[in-house]
Design a protein around this motif. Structure first.
Motif, short mmCIF file in Angstrom:
data_model
loop_
_atom_site.label_atom_id
_atom_site.label_comp_id
_atom_site.label_asym_id
_atom_site.label_seq_id
_atom_site.Cartn_x
_atom_site.Cartn_y
_atom_site.Cartn_z
N PRO A 107 1.42 -8.71 7.96
CA PRO A 107 1.84 -10.05 8.33
C PRO A 107 2.01 -11.01 7.14
O PRO A 107 2.33 -12.17 7.33
CB PRO A 107 0.70 -10.52 9.23
CG PRO A 107 -0.52 -9.88 8.63
CD PRO A 107 -0.03 -8.53 8.11
N THR A 108 1.81 -10.54 5.90
CA THR A 108 1.83 -11.46 4.75
C THR A 108 3.22 -12.00 4.43
O THR A 108 3.33 -13.05 3.82
CB THR A 108 1.31 -10.76 3.47
OG1 THR A 108 2.23 -9.72 3.11
CG2 THR A 108 -0.09 -10.20 3.68
N ASP A 109 4.26 -11.28 4.81
CA ASP A 109 5.64 -11.63 4.54
C ASP A 109 6.00 -11.53 3.06
O ASP A 109 7.01 -12.03 2.61
CB ASP A 109 5.98 -13.03 5.08
CG ASP A 109 7.37 -13.08 5.69
OD1 ASP A 109 7.86 -12.04 6.16
OD2 ASP A 109 7.98 -14.16 5.69
N GLU A 110 5.17 -10.82 2.27
CA GLU A 110 5.48 -10.59 0.86
C GLU A 110 6.53 -9.49 0.75
O GLU A 110 6.55 -8.56 1.56
CB GLU A 110 4.23 -10.14 0.09
CG GLU A 110 3.26 -11.24 -0.23
CD GLU A 110 2.18 -10.74 -1.17
OE1 GLU A 110 2.36 -10.83 -2.40
OE2 GLU A 110 1.15 -10.25 -0.66
N TRP A 111 7.37 -9.59 -0.28
CA TRP A 111 8.34 -8.54 -0.54
C TRP A 111 7.67 -7.40 -1.31
O TRP A 111 7.01 -7.64 -2.32
CB TRP A 111 9.50 -9.04 -1.40
CG TRP A 111 10.54 -9.82 -0.68
CD1 TRP A 111 10.86 -11.13 -0.90
CD2 TRP A 111 11.44 -9.36 0.34
NE1 TRP A 111 11.89 -11.50 -0.08
CE2 TRP A 111 12.26 -10.44 0.69
CE3 TRP A 111 11.62 -8.14 0.97
CZ2 TRP A 111 13.26 -10.32 1.66
CZ3 TRP A 111 12.60 -8.03 1.94
CH2 TRP A 111 13.41 -9.12 2.28
N ILE A 112 7.87 -6.19 -0.84
CA ILE A 112 7.52 -4.98 -1.59
C ILE A 112 8.83 -4.39 -2.08
O ILE A 112 9.75 -4.16 -1.29
CB ILE A 112 6.77 -3.96 -0.71
CG1 ILE A 112 5.41 -4.53 -0.29
CG2 ILE A 112 6.61 -2.63 -1.45
CD1 ILE A 112 4.67 -3.65 0.71
N ARG A 113 8.92 -4.16 -3.39
CA ARG A 113 10.12 -3.57 -3.97
C ARG A 113 9.89 -2.08 -4.17
O ARG A 113 8.90 -1.66 -4.74
CB ARG A 113 10.45 -4.24 -5.30
CG ARG A 113 11.66 -3.60 -5.98
CD ARG A 113 12.39 -4.54 -6.87
NE ARG A 113 13.39 -5.25 -6.07
CZ ARG A 113 14.44 -5.87 -6.59
NH1 ARG A 113 14.63 -5.90 -7.90
NH2 ARG A 113 15.30 -6.51 -5.82
N ILE A 114 10.84 -1.29 -3.67
CA ILE A 114 10.78 0.16 -3.80
C ILE A 114 11.95 0.60 -4.67
O ILE A 114 13.11 0.46 -4.27
CB ILE A 114 10.83 0.85 -2.42
CG1 ILE A 114 9.69 0.32 -1.53
CG2 ILE A 114 10.75 2.36 -2.58
CD1 ILE A 114 9.84 0.68 -0.07
N ALA A 115 11.63 1.07 -5.87
CA ALA A 115 12.66 1.54 -6.80
C ALA A 115 12.98 2.99 -6.45
O ALA A 115 12.09 3.83 -6.40
CB ALA A 115 12.16 1.43 -8.24
N VAL A 116 14.27 3.27 -6.20
CA VAL A 116 14.69 4.63 -5.84
C VAL A 116 15.72 5.14 -6.83
O VAL A 116 16.48 4.37 -7.41
CB VAL A 116 15.27 4.69 -4.40
CG1 VAL A 116 14.18 4.41 -3.38
CG2 VAL A 116 16.43 3.73 -4.22
#
Length: 178
Positions: A107-116
């Motif tokens: 529920p934090t609404d933080e962005w997690i970036r996933i490098a692919v």
């Protein structure tokens, strides 16, 4: 594949925006993001197995690049980067090049970036807010899997997406009140 919290600093979306706060597999699992690394050479059998297991009957290959999209390139990468949900899970296998999938942690609404990059397979669940951009190489050649006919249909963040049944079901599936 590498995951970390997005730094939220202004600048080109194609830059890493690495906050130096890593995200582990358990955190991704809690928000229902799945991933595998499958070497590109000989990947077809494993991709076929995953498609069959998940009920995906169709696929296509999209090349997001200046050469591949021509004059539509800048418009397309802006559209892919606008925060949205889908009513189906999004399955992407990177054949070459690379990019970043950003997903909202609830529920934090933080962005997690996933490098692919080449060989990475990512499954983004229906109803999760996310976005995509190529990285500084400005190219991603990707196999997209679909349950039905190939389509990319986004519901951009707003009242319609917040009340969408797929969004509500997603939040329930990760034990967050809708």
């Amino acid at each position: 594949m590498r995951a970390y919290f997005f730094d939220n600093l202004p600048g080109d979306q194609r830059l890493p925006h690495d906050s130096s706060r890593s995200v582990d597999a358990e955190t991704l699992n809690k928000i229902k993001v799945e991933f595998w690394h499958i070497p590109v050479e000989g990947h077809e059998a494993k991709l076929d197995e995953i498609a069959k297991e998940r009920g995906y009957r169709n696929r296509d290959v999209i090349t997001v690049s200046k050469e591949g999209l021509g004059g539509e390139y800048e418009e397309k990468i802006k559209a892919f980067y606008k925060e949205h949900i889908h009513e189906d899970e999004e399955i992407r296998y990177i054949l070459s090049g690379g990019g970043f999938f950003d997903v909202r942690q609830a529920p934090t609404d933080e962005w997690i970036r996933i490098a692919v990059s080449s060989g990475d397979l990512l499954v983004i669940p229906a109803g999760i807010y996310h976005r995509f951009t190529v990285d500084e190489r400005n190219m991603s050649r990707t196999t997209r899997l679909f349950k039905d006919e190939p389509k990319w249909s986004a519901i951009y963040r707003g009242d319609e997406s917040d009340t969408n049944p797929h969004r509500i079901n997603y939040l329930k599936s990760i034990a967050v009140a809708a």
